[in-house]
Design a protein around this motif. Structure first.
Motif, PDB file in Angstrom:
ATOM      1  N   ALA A  63       0.827  -1.213   0.000  1.00 17.84           N
ATOM      2  CA  ALA A  63       0.000   0.000   0.000  1.00 17.84           C
ATOM      3  C   ALA A  63       0.861   1.262   0.000  1.00 17.84           C
ATOM      4  N   GLN A  64       1.949   1.260   0.761  1.00 22.54           N
ATOM      5  CA  GLN A  64       2.809   2.444   0.796  1.00 22.54           C
ATOM      6  C   GLN A  64       3.584   2.615  -0.503  1.00 22.54           C
ATOM      7  N   THR A  65       3.843   1.529  -1.209  1.00 21.22           N
ATOM      8  CA  THR A  65       4.448   1.639  -2.538  1.00 21.22           C
ATOM      9  C   THR A  65       3.502   2.413  -3.455  1.00 21.22           C
ATOM     10  N   ILE A  66       2.217   2.081  -3.385  1.00 22.63           N
ATOM     11  CA  ILE A  66       1.221   2.795  -4.190  1.00 22.63           C
ATOM     12  C   ILE A  66       1.126   4.252  -3.747  1.00 22.63           C
ATOM     13  N   ALA A  67       1.115   4.493  -2.433  1.00 25.47           N
ATOM     14  CA  ALA A  67       1.066   5.869  -1.921  1.00 25.47           C
ATOM     15  C   ALA A  67       2.285   6.664  -2.400  1.00 25.47           C
ATOM     16  N   LEU A 111      -3.490  -0.300 -13.448  1.00 26.71           N
ATOM     17  CA  LEU A 111      -4.384  -0.978 -14.387  1.00 26.71           C
ATOM     18  C   LEU A 111      -5.483  -0.038 -14.861  1.00 26.71           C
ATOM     19  N   GLN A 112      -6.012   0.756 -13.926  1.00 26.72           N
ATOM     20  CA  GLN A 112      -7.054   1.747 -14.238  1.00 26.72           C
ATOM     21  C   GLN A 112      -6.906   2.931 -13.294  1.00 26.72           C
ATOM     22  N   GLU A 113      -7.289   4.104 -13.789  1.00 22.25           N
ATOM     23  CA  GLU A 113      -7.247   5.309 -12.977  1.00 22.25           C
ATOM     24  C   GLU A 113      -8.378   6.220 -13.419  1.00 22.25           C
ATOM     25  N   PHE A 114      -9.200   6.644 -12.445  1.00 17.06           N
ATOM     26  CA  PHE A 114     -10.330   7.503 -12.799  1.00 17.06           C
ATOM     27  C   PHE A 114     -10.768   8.290 -11.574  1.00 17.06           C
ATOM     28  N   MET A 115     -10.761   9.616 -11.688  1.00 17.36           N
ATOM     29  CA  MET A 115     -11.274  10.528 -10.661  1.00 17.36           C
ATOM     30  C   MET A 115     -10.749  10.203  -9.251  1.00 17.36           C
ATOM     31  N   GLY A 116      -9.440  10.055  -9.127  1.00 15.11           N
ATOM     32  CA  GLY A 116      -8.831   9.831  -7.820  1.00 15.11           C
ATOM     33  C   GLY A 116      -8.873   8.403  -7.317  1.00 15.11           C
ATOM     34  N   VAL A 117      -9.448   7.500  -8.115  1.00 20.37           N
ATOM     35  CA  VAL A 117      -9.477   6.085  -7.751  1.00 20.37           C
ATOM     36  C   VAL A 117      -8.515   5.355  -8.687  1.00 20.37           C
ATOM     37  N   THR A 118      -7.607   4.592  -8.099  1.00 22.76           N
ATOM     38  CA  THR A 118      -6.597   3.890  -8.888  1.00 22.76           C
ATOM     39  C   THR A 118      -6.613   2.412  -8.551  1.00 22.76           C
ATOM     40  N   LEU A 119      -6.632   1.568  -9.576  1.00 16.76           N
ATOM     41  CA  LEU A 119      -6.519   0.120  -9.402  1.00 16.76           C
ATOM     42  C   LEU A 119      -5.126  -0.268  -9.864  1.00 16.76           C
ATOM     43  N   MET A 120      -4.389  -0.950  -8.966  1.00 14.02           N
ATOM     44  CA  MET A 120      -3.012  -1.318  -9.276  1.00 14.02           C
ATOM     45  C   MET A 120      -2.772  -2.799  -9.017  1.00 14.02           C
ATOM     46  N   ASP A 121      -1.920  -3.365  -9.844  1.00 11.24           N
ATOM     47  CA  ASP A 121      -1.436  -4.721  -9.673  1.00 11.24           C
ATOM     48  C   ASP A 121      -0.100  -4.609  -8.942  1.00 11.24           C
ATOM     49  N   VAL A 122       0.074  -5.363  -7.840  1.00 12.60           N
ATOM     50  CA  VAL A 122       1.294  -5.259  -7.039  1.00 12.60           C
ATOM     51  C   VAL A 122       1.941  -6.636  -6.897  1.00 12.60           C
ATOM     52  N   VAL A 123       3.243  -6.677  -7.132  1.00 12.98           N
ATOM     53  CA  VAL A 123       4.036  -7.895  -6.970  1.00 12.98           C
ATOM     54  C   VAL A 123       5.169  -7.562  -6.012  1.00 12.98           C
ATOM     55  N   THR A 124       5.308  -8.377  -4.966  1.00 10.71           N
ATOM     56  CA  THR A 124       6.372  -8.172  -3.980  1.00 10.71           C
ATOM     57  C   THR A 124       7.353  -9.331  -4.062  1.00 10.71           C
ATOM     58  N   LYS A 125       8.634  -8.968  -4.052  1.00 12.10           N
ATOM     59  CA  LYS A 125       9.697  -9.964  -4.191  1.00 12.10           C
ATOM     60  C   LYS A 125      10.767  -9.780  -3.118  1.00 12.10           C
ATOM     61  N   VAL A 126      11.502 -10.844  -2.896  1.00 13.94           N
ATOM     62  CA  VAL A 126      12.797 -10.790  -2.222  1.00 13.94           C
ATOM     63  C   VAL A 126      13.770 -11.325  -3.256  1.00 13.94           C
ATOM     64  N   GLY A 127      14.657 -10.462  -3.709  1.00 13.98           N
ATOM     65  CA  GLY A 127      15.516 -10.831  -4.841  1.00 13.98           C
ATOM     66  C   GLY A 127      14.633 -11.055  -6.053  1.00 13.98           C
ATOM     67  N   GLU A 128      14.743 -12.208  -6.682  1.00 12.16           N
ATOM     68  CA  GLU A 128      13.907 -12.537  -7.838  1.00 12.16           C
ATOM     69  C   GLU A 128      12.712 -13.414  -7.473  1.00 12.16           C
ATOM     70  N   LYS A 129      12.586 -13.766  -6.190  1.00 17.04           N
ATOM     71  CA  LYS A 129      11.528 -14.667  -5.752  1.00 17.04           C
ATOM     72  C   LYS A 129      10.263 -13.883  -5.371  1.00 17.04           C
ATOM     73  N   VAL A 130       9.158 -14.177  -6.050  1.00 18.87           N
ATOM     74  CA  VAL A 130       7.879 -13.539  -5.740  1.00 18.87           C
ATOM     75  C   VAL A 130       7.373 -14.108  -4.410  1.00 18.87           C
ATOM     76  N   ILE A 131       7.094 -13.200  -3.459  1.00 20.06           N
ATOM     77  CA  ILE A 131       6.590 -13.645  -2.155  1.00 20.06           C
ATOM     78  C   ILE A 131       5.133 -13.244  -1.922  1.00 20.06           C
ATOM     79  N   ALA A 132       4.611 -12.303  -2.736  1.00 13.76           N
ATOM     80  CA  ALA A 132       3.217 -11.877  -2.562  1.00 13.76           C
ATOM     81  C   ALA A 132       2.730 -11.153  -3.815  1.00 13.76           C
TER      82      ALA A 132
END
Length: 148
Positions: A63-67, A111-132
């Motif tokens: 969430a803070q990445t998006i912020a 992915l989408q942005e409209f009137m202050g509302v933003t939809l985002m796809d988030v991928v979290t990794k440690v190194g190259e390994k996706v953890i979330a």
């Protein structure tokens, strides 16, 4: 500015959260549709458990990445960072909790942005390994004093 940006004082100006709830400590990449941010997970982090970053910590880092994307966008326009909040979290999957002492990195893509509302796809990794992974909808809080 050149990336990475690791000036925590500057980064704090771009997000609404304050100590001890800061879950980003580096801005790794930014463009109008994407951002990558990181955090060194420490034992004294409020969302760390014994030797691991908690599920809540991962979600808050996402969430803070998006912020940070919103805040840095406003900074580039010469405007103060707005307040905002998470409107929804969908398809959240946490595969692994990172150990303290590691750096987690989240990449968020609009992915989408409209009137202050933003939809985002988030991928979290440690190194190259996706953890979330998750889809998050965020909303910029309206300032009623300036809406007229």
């Amino acid at each position: 500015m050149q990336f990475p940006i690791e000036d925590i004082s500057f980064l704090k100006e771009l997000i609404p959260q304050r100590e001890p709830f800061i879950m980003v400590d580096r801005l790794l990449y930014f463009d109008d549709k994407e951002i990558a941010a990181g955090l060194l997970v420490t034992d004294d982090n409020i969302l760390s458990t014994t030797n691991n970053f908690s599920e809540s910590g991962i979600v808050e880092h996402m969430a803070q990445t998006i912020a940070l994307h919103t805040g840095y966008s406003f900074f580039l326009k010469g405007k103060p960072a707005p307040m905002g909040y998470i409107g929804a979290i969908k398809n959240l999957e946490i595969y692994e909790l990172p150990e303290t002492g590691t750096v987690v990195q989240s990449k968020a893509t609009i992915l989408q942005e409209f009137m202050g509302v933003t939809l985002m796809d988030v991928v979290t990794k440690v190194g190259e390994k996706v953890i979330a992974v998750a889809k998050m909808k965020t909303v910029i809080a309206s300032d009623k004093s300036t809406d007229n």
